[in-house]
Design an enzyme around this catalytic site. Sequence first.
Site, PDB file in Angstrom:
ATOM      1  N   HIS A 122     103.882  46.128 -31.978  1.00 52.14           N
ATOM      2  CA  HIS A 122     105.020  45.634 -32.765  1.00 52.14           C
ATOM      3  C   HIS A 122     105.257  46.841 -34.062  1.00 52.14           C
ATOM      4  O   HIS A 122     106.229  47.083 -34.369  1.00 52.14           O
ATOM      5  CB  HIS A 122     104.639  44.342 -33.446  1.00 52.14           C
ATOM      6  CG  HIS A 122     105.334  43.126 -32.682  1.00 52.14           C
ATOM      7  ND1 HIS A 122     105.788  42.155 -32.986  1.00 52.14           N
ATOM      8  CD2 HIS A 122     105.499  43.122 -31.241  1.00 52.14           C
ATOM      9  CE1 HIS A 122     106.186  41.264 -32.238  1.00 52.14           C
ATOM     10  NE2 HIS A 122     106.068  41.964 -30.937  1.00 52.14           N
ATOM     11  N   GLU A 162     115.494  43.844 -29.357  1.00 51.46           N
ATOM     12  CA  GLU A 162     114.099  43.484 -29.567  1.00 51.46           C
ATOM     13  C   GLU A 162     113.038  44.528 -29.141  1.00 51.46           C
ATOM     14  O   GLU A 162     112.794  44.630 -27.983  1.00 51.46           O
ATOM     15  CB  GLU A 162     113.743  42.053 -29.170  1.00 51.46           C
ATOM     16  CG  GLU A 162     114.454  40.856 -29.625  1.00 51.46           C
ATOM     17  CD  GLU A 162     114.676  40.979 -31.374  1.00 51.46           C
ATOM     18  OE1 GLU A 162     113.424  40.788 -32.024  1.00 51.46           O
ATOM     19  OE2 GLU A 162     115.849  41.066 -31.909  1.00 51.46           O
ATOM     20  N   LYS A 192     121.632  22.441 -21.964  1.00 51.22           N
ATOM     21  CA  LYS A 192     121.314  23.398 -22.948  1.00 51.22           C
ATOM     22  C   LYS A 192     120.623  22.759 -24.039  1.00 51.22           C
ATOM     23  O   LYS A 192     120.601  22.956 -25.349  1.00 51.22           O
ATOM     24  CB  LYS A 192     122.417  24.018 -23.331  1.00 51.22           C
ATOM     25  CG  LYS A 192     123.409  24.862 -22.530  1.00 51.22           C
ATOM     26  CD  LYS A 192     124.655  25.276 -23.003  1.00 51.22           C
ATOM     27  CE  LYS A 192     125.439  26.201 -21.983  1.00 51.22           C
ATOM     28  NZ  LYS A 192     126.682  26.331 -22.173  1.00 51.22           N
ATOM     29  N   ASP A 229     125.510  32.469 -18.802  1.00 54.14           N
ATOM     30  CA  ASP A 229     125.514  31.737 -20.130  1.00 54.14           C
ATOM     31  C   ASP A 229     124.394  31.828 -20.863  1.00 54.14           C
ATOM     32  O   ASP A 229     123.258  31.206 -20.345  1.00 54.14           O
ATOM     33  CB  ASP A 229     126.118  30.305 -19.756  1.00 54.14           C
ATOM     34  CG  ASP A 229     126.375  29.583 -21.089  1.00 54.14           C
ATOM     35  OD1 ASP A 229     126.069  29.881 -22.176  1.00 54.14           O
ATOM     36  OD2 ASP A 229     127.078  28.440 -20.857  1.00 54.14           O
TER      37      ASP A 229
END
Lengths: 408, 408, 408, 408
Positions: free
Chosen positions: B402, B103, B232, B307
């Site tokens: 951006h 990104e 999660k 993770d």
Amino acid sequence: MADTPAIEEYIRKLKEGSLKLYALEQHLPPGDAIRVRRAYIAGLTGSSLMKLGEFTISVDRVVKRNCENMIGAVQVPVGVAGPLIVKGEYAKGEYYLPLATTEGALVASVNRGCSAISRAGGAEVRIFRDAMTRAPVFAANDIVHAKEIIDWVNGHQEEIRSRAEGTTKHGRYLGASTSVAGTSVYVRLEFDTKDAMGMNMVTIASAEVADLIAAETGARLISLSGNLCTDKKPAAVNVVRGRGKTVAAGVELSDDLVREVFKTDAGTLAEVNVRKNLVGSARAGALGFNAQAANVVAAIFIACGQDPAHVVEGSTAITTVDPVPGGVYVAVTLPSLPVGTVGGGTGIDTQLECLGMLGVAGGGVPPGAHAKAFAEIVASGVLAGELSLLGALGAQHLARAHTRLGRG
Amino acid sequence: MADTPAIEEYIRKLKEGSLKLYALEQHLPPGDAIRVRRAYIAGLTGSSLMKLGEFTISVDRVVKRNCENMIGAVQVPVGVAGPLIVKGEYAKGEYYLPLATTEGALVASVNRGCSAISRAGGAEVRIFRDAMTRAPVFAANDIVHAKEIIDWVNGHQEEIRSRAEGTTKHGRYLGASTSVAGTSVYVRLEFDTKDAMGMNMVTIASAEVADLIAAETGARLISLSGNLCTDKKPAAVNVVRGRGKTVAAGVELSDDLVREVFKTDAGTLAEVNVRKNLVGSARAGALGFNAQAANVVAAIFIACGQDPAHVVEGSTAITTVDPVPGGVYVAVTLPSLPVGTVGGGTGIDTQLECLGMLGVAGGGVPPGAHAKAFAEIVASGVLAGELSLLGALGAQHLARAHTRLGRG
Amino acid sequence: MADTPAIEEYIRKLKEGSLKLYALEQHLPPGDAIRVRRAYIAGLTGSSLMKLGEFTISVDRVVKRNCENMIGAVQVPVGVAGPLIVKGEYAKGEYYLPLATTEGALVASVNRGCSAISRAGGAEVRIFRDAMTRAPVFAANDIVHAKEIIDWVNGHQEEIRSRAEGTTKHGRYLGASTSVAGTSVYVRLEFDTKDAMGMNMVTIASAEVADLIAAETGARLISLSGNLCTDKKPAAVNVVRGRGKTVAAGVELSDDLVREVFKTDAGTLAEVNVRKNLVGSARAGALGFNAQAANVVAAIFIACGQDPAHVVEGSTAITTVDPVPGGVYVAVTLPSLPVGTVGGGTGIDTQLECLGMLGVAGGGVPPGAHAKAFAEIVASGVLAGELSLLGALGAQHLARAHTRLGRG
Amino acid sequence: MADTPAIEEYIRKLKEGSLKLYALEQHLPPGDAIRVRRAYIAGLTGSSLMKLGEFTISVDRVVKRNCENMIGAVQVPVGVAGPLIVKGEYAKGEYYLPLATTEGALVASVNRGCSAISRAGGAEVRIFRDAMTRAPVFAANDIVHAKEIIDWVNGHQEEIRSRAEGTTKHGRYLGASTSVAGTSVYVRLEFDTKDAMGMNMVTIASAEVADLIAAETGARLISLSGNLCTDKKPAAVNVVRGRGKTVAAGVELSDDLVREVFKTDAGTLAEVNVRKNLVGSARAGALGFNAQAANVVAAIFIACGQDPAHVVEGSTAITTVDPVPGGVYVAVTLPSLPVGTVGGGTGIDTQLECLGMLGVAGGGVPPGAHAKAFAEIVASGVLAGELSLLGALGAQHLARAHTRLGRG
């Protein structure tokens, strides 16, 4: 960089501060800049970064669009699960899911779910909503002004559409919803961003709209994102209104199939789902009612060049198990799944190949078809993961699987 | 695999179904098994997977512990942000953060935050709680039985400890909290897992404890995970009680520094934070009150073999900006940050190097010191990301950044 | 009941079971039925219920519309706070708030807030949304069917409107929003219910619409309320989309006024609000970000014959304190405030008088004007309560006030 | 007030401002003060408040402890539901529930549930936790200081206990849990408050503890309540940790009984509960997973002099329906139910009678037994309401019941 002494020269400049770490690409081709930077960091941290340097993706575009201050690449193992039969409106047929993961047992788990789904004829999957959002926040002078701003927004949708769509070739403005909290006014703008995940497109369009609203109403723009978007934070607004794709997948499994694949029975699957995914999550004050949706979303996202922070949105899935005559209907619903097949990390060589495995690399025909097909595949993959973990829990296999497969 | 014809032979067997895709490692060394599997999948999907095959991590251990059905690896670009001065109890000094991301603008954004923090003297950071959890769910016969089960658990802590610790060399049992919802009884077990993230360790220990509880009380074990863990899924129980590390980082910035680095002022930072991160998130029904914590957590986690689905827990961070005389005190609090420096993906070559960059590869001395130091560094990195985005939003730079950097 | 022996006769029948407790009104005028029932219960429980019998409201209508199996009435003390200057679109002028409460210090607290608001010129208040909802839940056969149902609902809005409005003289259908969770399909129907709170009206209309949807799509109606309404449960959907009135009230207070009335300063008010109402609620995993909105809503609701279980919706208010030059702008936003001035308990003598005190008894002109005015007044009253408690906390007066006033 | 001209004199003084409305009790006996005040307000608002004046509760204590600025009382109809067989540890036997309500159909609904429960042998009910809380918030100087404050609190529990218990004759200190969010430090103090709901007791004790913490650590006390208590806002912390009583009630119903009483079957009850109370609430982003818990809590609370704003806490109940051989086990769990039988409104004549009906008026033997028994009865009553509404929805009776009974 043929001339290795030059590295030393650049490193010397970095050390003395006459050259900035991020400015190396202004002086060197990307590959060389990365090498110098890595050497510099290796020296500073006393850590060999040799393996990080053994990447083979082409970096010309990466250093401009994906990653500043690059020093190399991590390699994330990719396993495959499948075949998975998907019966969507956009994705139809057999798929092999690329799963980038370091968590032992995950691929095996998803694979088992794929097997069950495919033996049952495939996952039915539908997209219920599709809109990427950005919600600027404005300061009003007072409550009266706040109402005026919201009235203006509601009364000038065509102006807003025209201004928004002037910034984008592909995106389509879908509408706005407004919220007020005291003098803070939030305008949540929704767009169809076709095959792009669309955050960039939407942010640019929203900047224009925000300027328009500010100019016309006297509202003071505080931030282009007011957290009602909501990007990468667990938020009920995304569950209620959707963000990215809202997608659900389901499959009916016969009692026999459940017994054969999962070594448990349909009633146990239903009971585990109620006590764990529904009541347990309720008791935990959760916004996600599933077993392991985030695992599957993360693994596919990393493989396919998606934004991995959007795992947050994916984790709000709801898993349901309905008793039906002769078996169960198991489904998973993802209220908010932001995905794209162009832009972001989708063009990096290895990620592009993973999208290629699914037949959804690049823009679709018509525009948006690839991103929608991808969303259907992801949801079906999440269904596979849910099925498999519910089955394993039902059969009390979890601890043993972990022991064997070494998840840490 | 010297003898390429052999590939064809294995592929033929896979096609005819006489060999299972996951069974290749039983017949071939890992590298060859991966090559055959990749070729098979490439053939089926009509997609070249050449770049996926160009990995250089050693796979002997990976195929056993990290990834089944492996076909290759994705390469995720790693950029570096820093130096970041961290003033923790475990991490002390200057650090360069490895950020694996696709990104655009993220590394640059964190880098700017690191610069501000370091110029201000560094990030103060403390760990407030440290416990990994697993919460089995049991079915009681009725409400009276539910109460008996909970009373038994509360009255037999030493037995539970002894049984739990019998399964682990490193882990220490910390205690249990119980919840009931009708006939569903949840026992949330907490452990100090030292340098491991600890899910595996805790699951194994919990299986033993669950068997003990079932045997002693007649409770029926439904699932080793009852979602009160909560793993999660965004869940308030993790915000309230913590899971993994609870850690907070803060820094005081002078008005001058804010102006110089962020082109905005302290009052604006505070206002953006209130209207966006606090009020905006409140209005969104959110469980996370921050700007982009998930971005930074995801990037460090992928680089360092954590993770990545635990980004969900990381996204529940709360960012605060206090006006102080002459400036602001900016802080971020992560109620639930599960991390480890051993186990999981931490041992893969490239990921190990990233941990090495931070001086926290492998087990610490005393045990747990590396994981704690790593948590302090992650929190400081999140603080850098928060500062930088708040600053950019304050200065209304977001859309332009951006545009320039091509985030999709 | 002139003939007291008759009481004994009915009691005898109740005891022997030949007469049902709820059937007394079929044999006796309401007042007598109540008397017999009370005597019977008094006898059974050994508790004098004499005071419960000393009510003076007329019961003919009450026993039919408000309360079955009536045995008497509790008397809830009503205090008055005011004058409170309200500057709404529907409520304009000075009001005295009737507060039915048994919690010492509450009236005094609200009164102090009213004083501050009125001295500051009054509370600005606006209604941002106005819709009562009911959301039936249907079972679909599978995901494909779920999509068809939702498509049908979206494509047949005029039919739905026509069917819905056929059941009501006053109500207007405003639209529907749909949600799916696996095979469960929720259709949230919104109505303008004018001066009625409207749950009854909306439930009846929704029953018709639900029958229509079931008939046309083959969806199986599971429940007229699928909890996405959401009625009397704290729920983000009501915060995000609104239910009943969405209303906000605000007032600017000068530094001098804050000091004089609250013995604290503007900066302290702002700090208390951030650390308690915003950050504290965030850290608590709350859906309400206020100090005591529920106290004020409950007290006015009980006084004015509203449904007191709707205090739940009222408790999700957000309180904000903006620093402004020379003072603060304090506001409260109630995303979901269900109120009415006709129906429910609004017609009972004492409750009707309380509505009369506010000039909003019965239907307004145009229809809906009274309920809207009432909502504006309630929001202004909540603002008074927030101001006062923030002030007291700022000045650390809370414990002392409690000591003095005896709240238990 | 024998001499009515005197009223005019006081009203004249009120009008000219030489006498404050709240000061009337300083010049007149309570009854007269109320009369003057009511006449004054009636004059100002042009509304007859005659019926409000027809109260018969004795006001000497009320005006000091329950309600300032009193002008009269509203009369809330009380219906009775029962008999309800309760099988608790504190409440044992048959009870008639006093329900103060203006919402038609509610008493009938609860009554039907009581009938089902009693025919099934009664409601099993247990209390799982019992603690009233208050959580002051402090400002730390920085993160390091925040950690020091929390360490001090954890390390000085006996000092805190001693200071806390020095303020109360009945209360017992149970412990503290701490949370940090940047520089805001929350210390949630828990107490056993015996038969009192205990907010007052706990607030006073917390003020002492807060002063101690501030003095010993240099923490700056911001507010005696930091919203982690959490009082009267829906908050996950209360679901997770409990506040007031955590109590659950359940009953097993045979298929025959379900059919007979509810005209539906056990499978339908279970399906309605899953799709509405569990999945529907999940999809709504709710903190309550029940059908109408708030209705029953509100009605009993108003009848029995409880704080009606605590309906918010009561609304977070979770309802579960387990299929069992030959029927269903239906249960409701209230994580947070603050109740008391002394203090607050419990001593007002009519409310005292309602508590008397349940045999729990005043303090219990041993102390706390009455409040616990009351909590058990309330939970059993909520169970009755849940059962009844689930049954009605299952049988699609809701709309018709409303039509008939006139709920508005």
